[in-house]
Scaffold this active site. Structure first.
Site, mmCIF file in Angstrom:
data_model
loop_
_atom_site.group_PDB
_atom_site.id
_atom_site.type_symbol
_atom_site.label_atom_id
_atom_site.label_comp_id
_atom_site.label_asym_id
_atom_site.label_seq_id
_atom_site.Cartn_x
_atom_site.Cartn_y
_atom_site.Cartn_z
ATOM 1 N N GLY A 46 -21.349 -24.593 -13.982
ATOM 2 C CA GLY A 46 -22.413 -23.794 -14.564
ATOM 3 C C GLY A 46 -23.182 -23.210 -13.399
ATOM 4 N N GLU A 47 -24.479 -23.341 -13.409
ATOM 5 C CA GLU A 47 -25.298 -22.863 -12.291
ATOM 6 C C GLU A 47 -26.086 -24.057 -11.771
ATOM 7 O OE1 GLU A 47 -27.188 -21.276 -9.401
ATOM 8 O OE2 GLU A 47 -28.519 -22.032 -10.962
ATOM 9 N N SER A 48 -25.824 -24.451 -10.528
ATOM 10 C CA SER A 48 -26.352 -25.714 -10.002
ATOM 11 C C SER A 48 -27.875 -25.768 -9.956
ATOM 12 C CB SER A 48 -25.764 -26.012 -8.623
ATOM 13 O OG SER A 48 -26.128 -25.034 -7.675
ATOM 14 N N CYS A 77 -17.340 -27.815 -9.775
ATOM 15 C CA CYS A 77 -18.049 -26.627 -9.313
ATOM 16 C C CYS A 77 -19.540 -26.923 -9.113
ATOM 17 C CB CYS A 77 -17.779 -25.450 -10.244
ATOM 18 S SG CYS A 77 -18.167 -23.850 -9.499
ATOM 19 N N ARG A 106 -22.455 -23.265 -1.088
ATOM 20 C CA ARG A 106 -22.524 -22.586 -2.392
ATOM 21 C C ARG A 106 -21.879 -21.208 -2.319
ATOM 22 N NH1 ARG A 106 -28.032 -21.628 -4.674
ATOM 23 N NH2 ARG A 106 -26.890 -21.473 -6.596
ATOM 24 N N ILE A 132 -14.726 -19.930 -9.768
ATOM 25 C CA ILE A 132 -15.747 -18.982 -10.216
ATOM 26 C C ILE A 132 -17.012 -19.225 -9.413
ATOM 27 C CG2 ILE A 132 -17.101 -18.156 -12.180
ATOM 28 C CD1 ILE A 132 -14.832 -19.334 -13.983
ATOM 29 N N ARG A 133 -17.354 -18.278 -8.525
ATOM 30 C CA ARG A 133 -18.485 -18.468 -7.616
ATOM 31 C C ARG A 133 -18.412 -19.869 -7.003
ATOM 32 N NH1 ARG A 133 -23.546 -17.965 -10.713
ATOM 33 N NH2 ARG A 133 -24.485 -18.253 -8.674
ATOM 34 N N HIS A 167 -12.638 -25.092 -11.654
ATOM 35 C CA HIS A 167 -12.790 -25.371 -13.088
ATOM 36 C C HIS A 167 -11.417 -25.657 -13.688
ATOM 37 C CE1 HIS A 167 -16.978 -23.872 -13.636
ATOM 38 N NE2 HIS A 167 -16.677 -23.161 -12.576
ATOM 39 N N GLU A 169 -10.933 -27.181 -16.484
ATOM 40 C CA GLU A 169 -11.086 -27.119 -17.940
ATOM 41 C C GLU A 169 -10.855 -25.721 -18.505
ATOM 42 O OE1 GLU A 169 -15.040 -25.870 -16.369
ATOM 43 O OE2 GLU A 169 -13.537 -27.335 -15.766
#
Length: 187
Positions: A46-48, A77, A106, A132-133, A167, A169
């Site tokens: 997600g976004e850390s 991630c 990051r 992803i990022r 990721h 999943e």
């Protein structure tokens, strides 16, 4: 053997589906009481920074830190970023859970438009995974490398804590979760 998936932000549903496909009981974790009912925890991508703030706002930062100190945890991630001891590019207001004596960078592979899918190599399995990022593991500091992308470590283990820059999943890759579930069953 319920495995919780931190359900504050990120790929919660996808991790629950993958764990269920592999025969584990999985549930969303949004409270300390839900966390206490789990034998293991997945911290999704997600976004850390957002996940960090939500952990604080929901009163979960300290309970999750305590959990990581003794039970199996997998971070993918953003989850890996939060489990790291040192983060290059970390925002000043971002708190970390810790538990893995590693350094990550990051967004090291680039922004959203630089996301990609690639083959990652485990000891006996090669699977496709989404980056992803994605963070890059800059220093494994003695952790066991369990998967690589070329020569780069992309999944590691330190005692009861697993982490991956990718990721699994999102692509149906199962090896990382299999290894994690095996560790949960052995704990």
């Amino acid at each position: 053997m319920p495995i919780g998936v931190l359900a504050l932000q990120g790929d919660v549903r996808e991790h629950i589906q993958l764990l269920t496909e592999l025969g584990s009981s999985a549930l969303e974790v949004k409270t300390a009481d839900q966390l206490a009912s789990c034998d293991a925890l997945v911290i999704p991508g997600g976004e850390s920074t957002t996940i960090s703030k939500l952990l604080v706002n929901f009163g979960l930062m300290d309970p999750v830190k305590d959990f990581v100190s003794s039970k199996p945890v997998l971070g993918t991630c953003a989850g890996l970023i939060l489990l790291s001891e040192e983060v290059v590019g970390r925002r000043p207001d971002q708190q970390l859970i810790g538990g893995m004596p590693i350094t990550v960078e990051r967004n090291a592979y680039g922004g959203q438009t630089h996301s990609f899918e690639a083959q990652v190599d485990f000891t006996e399995v090669t699977e496709s995974a989404a980056f992803i990022r994605a963070p890059r593991i800059a220093d494994v500091k003695g952790c066991d490398v369990i998967a690589r992308l070329g020569d780069e470590p992309v999944a590691i283990r330190h005692a009861n804590v697993f982490g991956a820059t990718f990721h699994p999943e999102l692509t149906g890759a199962k090896e990382l979760h299999r290894q994690f579930i095996n560790a949960v069953e052995s704990a």
